[in-house]
Design a protein around this motif. Structure first.
Motif, mmCIF file in Angstrom:
data_model
loop_
_atom_site.group_PDB
_atom_site.id
_atom_site.type_symbol
_atom_site.label_atom_id
_atom_site.label_comp_id
_atom_site.label_asym_id
_atom_site.label_seq_id
_atom_site.Cartn_x
_atom_site.Cartn_y
_atom_site.Cartn_z
ATOM 1 N N UNK A 109 0.869 -1.115 0.012
ATOM 2 C CA UNK A 109 -0.036 -0.025 -0.035
ATOM 3 C C UNK A 109 0.855 1.335 -0.035
ATOM 4 N N UNK A 110 0.333 2.145 -0.570
ATOM 5 C CA UNK A 110 1.044 3.546 -0.682
ATOM 6 C C UNK A 110 0.778 4.547 0.496
ATOM 7 N N UNK A 111 0.183 4.063 1.867
ATOM 8 C CA UNK A 111 -0.411 4.814 2.678
ATOM 9 C C UNK A 111 0.701 5.370 3.553
ATOM 10 N N UNK A 112 1.530 6.318 3.057
ATOM 11 C CA UNK A 112 2.594 6.911 4.008
ATOM 12 C C UNK A 112 3.936 6.169 4.140
ATOM 13 N N UNK A 198 1.942 9.208 -3.776
ATOM 14 C CA UNK A 198 2.248 10.068 -5.027
ATOM 15 C C UNK A 198 3.875 10.320 -4.666
ATOM 16 N N UNK A 199 4.398 9.920 -3.307
ATOM 17 C CA UNK A 199 5.775 9.878 -3.087
ATOM 18 C C UNK A 199 6.441 8.683 -3.451
ATOM 19 N N UNK A 200 7.261 9.074 -4.587
ATOM 20 C CA UNK A 200 7.779 7.811 -5.061
ATOM 21 C C UNK A 200 9.375 7.890 -5.096
ATOM 22 N N UNK A 201 9.890 6.563 -4.468
ATOM 23 C CA UNK A 201 11.342 6.461 -4.253
ATOM 24 C C UNK A 201 11.942 5.995 -5.215
ATOM 25 N N UNK A 202 12.974 6.262 -6.051
ATOM 26 C CA UNK A 202 13.582 5.580 -7.031
ATOM 27 C C UNK A 202 14.779 4.722 -6.325
ATOM 28 N N UNK A 203 15.325 5.452 -5.376
ATOM 29 C CA UNK A 203 16.527 4.657 -4.470
ATOM 30 C C UNK A 203 16.465 5.156 -3.010
ATOM 31 N N UNK A 228 3.218 13.668 -10.681
ATOM 32 C CA UNK A 228 2.421 14.892 -11.167
ATOM 33 C C UNK A 228 0.824 14.431 -11.306
ATOM 34 N N UNK A 229 0.497 13.305 -10.985
ATOM 35 C CA UNK A 229 -0.752 13.129 -10.714
ATOM 36 C C UNK A 229 -1.365 13.482 -9.636
ATOM 37 N N UNK A 230 -0.502 14.109 -8.693
ATOM 38 C CA UNK A 230 -1.151 14.394 -7.569
ATOM 39 C C UNK A 230 -1.778 15.731 -7.648
ATOM 40 N N UNK A 231 -1.786 16.332 -8.731
ATOM 41 C CA UNK A 231 -2.037 17.780 -9.104
ATOM 42 C C UNK A 231 -3.504 17.554 -9.340
#
Length: 285
Positions: A109-112, A198-203, A228-231
């Motif tokens: 989940x992406x919940x924080x 929407x906060x995505x970590x690449x590394x 950018x979909x956060x907008x």
């Protein structure tokens, strides 16, 4: 004379047999055997077999003295002990599985928290003339160390300002203040928690074990971007600041075998020898 003695023995055996039958019935309830019945040669073999069967199922005297209510209470107390033991074992098992379960939850989940291991593909910043391109997000960094871990863990920057779709590289610094190598692992949390969608970590170094030598400092990078979909999500119209917080704690993993030699090594106070560089070769005439 011998005939008279044999007849007397037959009559005596019949009398003893009748009495043995009565005593067998009485002893069946009392759970005991009469001593007269144990004299060999006085009772027949059938009564002896009956006495052995009675003695085989005889229960302990202390249990037969209990009433049915006391036996029910004893059984209930035994069941309660088993249930309490099972509950204690379940609590220990849940505590042991809390960290991997939390990691699975964070990655699913992406919940924080962390998103899945396969991060979303990077999408570039929005159109320069759009309102989303002018929107800026402040990202604050915080670091905490568990009291049982003798480390220092601080962010190298307190805050960065990024636009939607803009990549950013930030660093944390960790130092081992102890005299032995320690393996640490970290988890992170975001405020507001919903921004993890929407906060995505690449590394990122989260959930990865970090082995730091005694009094060694290492820089831990985090490379991220905000989708950018956060907008286009109206739930985040009021969000202009995100806090990223990490917590480091000691891992229960064993040190690698090659570090056993490092433990036994004694530091030397002797300076290494100084090597002189060879002089230039003479020029050819």
């Amino acid at each position: 004379m011998p005939c008279a003695l044999s007849r007397c023995m037959v009559v005596a055996n019949r009398q003893v047999g009748r009495q043995g039958l009565l005593w067998s019935i009485r002893s069946q309830n009392a759970g005991t055997l009469h001593p007269r019945l144990l004299v060999p040669g006085l009772a027949s073999a059938c009564f002896a077999n009956n006495y052995r069967s009675i003695a085989s199922w005889r229960q302990p005297q202390n249990q037969q003295q209990l009433t049915w209510r006391q036996r029910e209470q004893l059984e209930a107390s035994n069941n309660s002990v088993w249930w309490i033991g099972a509950g204690v074992m379940a609590v220990f098992g849940a505590c042991f599985a809390m960290v991997p379960l939390y990691k699975i939850y964070c990655q699913s989940t992406g919940q924080g928290q962390a998103v899945e291991q396969g991060h979303k593909e990077y999408s570039g910043p929005p159109d320069a003339n759009s309102a989303a391109a002018k929107r800026l997000i402040s990202v604050d960094f915080a670091g905490t160390v568990h009291h049982s871990l003798p480390w220092e863990f601080v962010p190298q920057q307190r805050r960065v300002v990024v636009g939607l779709g803009e990549t950013c590289l930030a660093f944390y610094r960790a130092k081992n203040n102890s005299d032995k190598p320690i393996i640490g692992v970290s988890v992170y949390h975001m405020i507001p928690a919903e921004t993890g969608l929407y906060f995505n970590k690449i590394q990122c170094f989260c959930f990865d074990e970090q082995l730091i030598n005694p009094h060694e400092e290492v820089d831990l990078p985090i490379f991220f971007f905000i989708d950018p979909m956060m907008a286009s999500d109206s739930r985040f119209d009021h969000v202009d600041r995100i806090t990223l917080s990490y917590l480091f704690f000691e891992s229960d993993s064993e040190l690698p075998e090659e570090y056993e030699a490092y433990r036994r090594a004694v530091p030397s106070k002797q300076a290494p020898p100084v090597l002189t560089a060879p002089g230039p070769a003479p020029a050819l005439a």
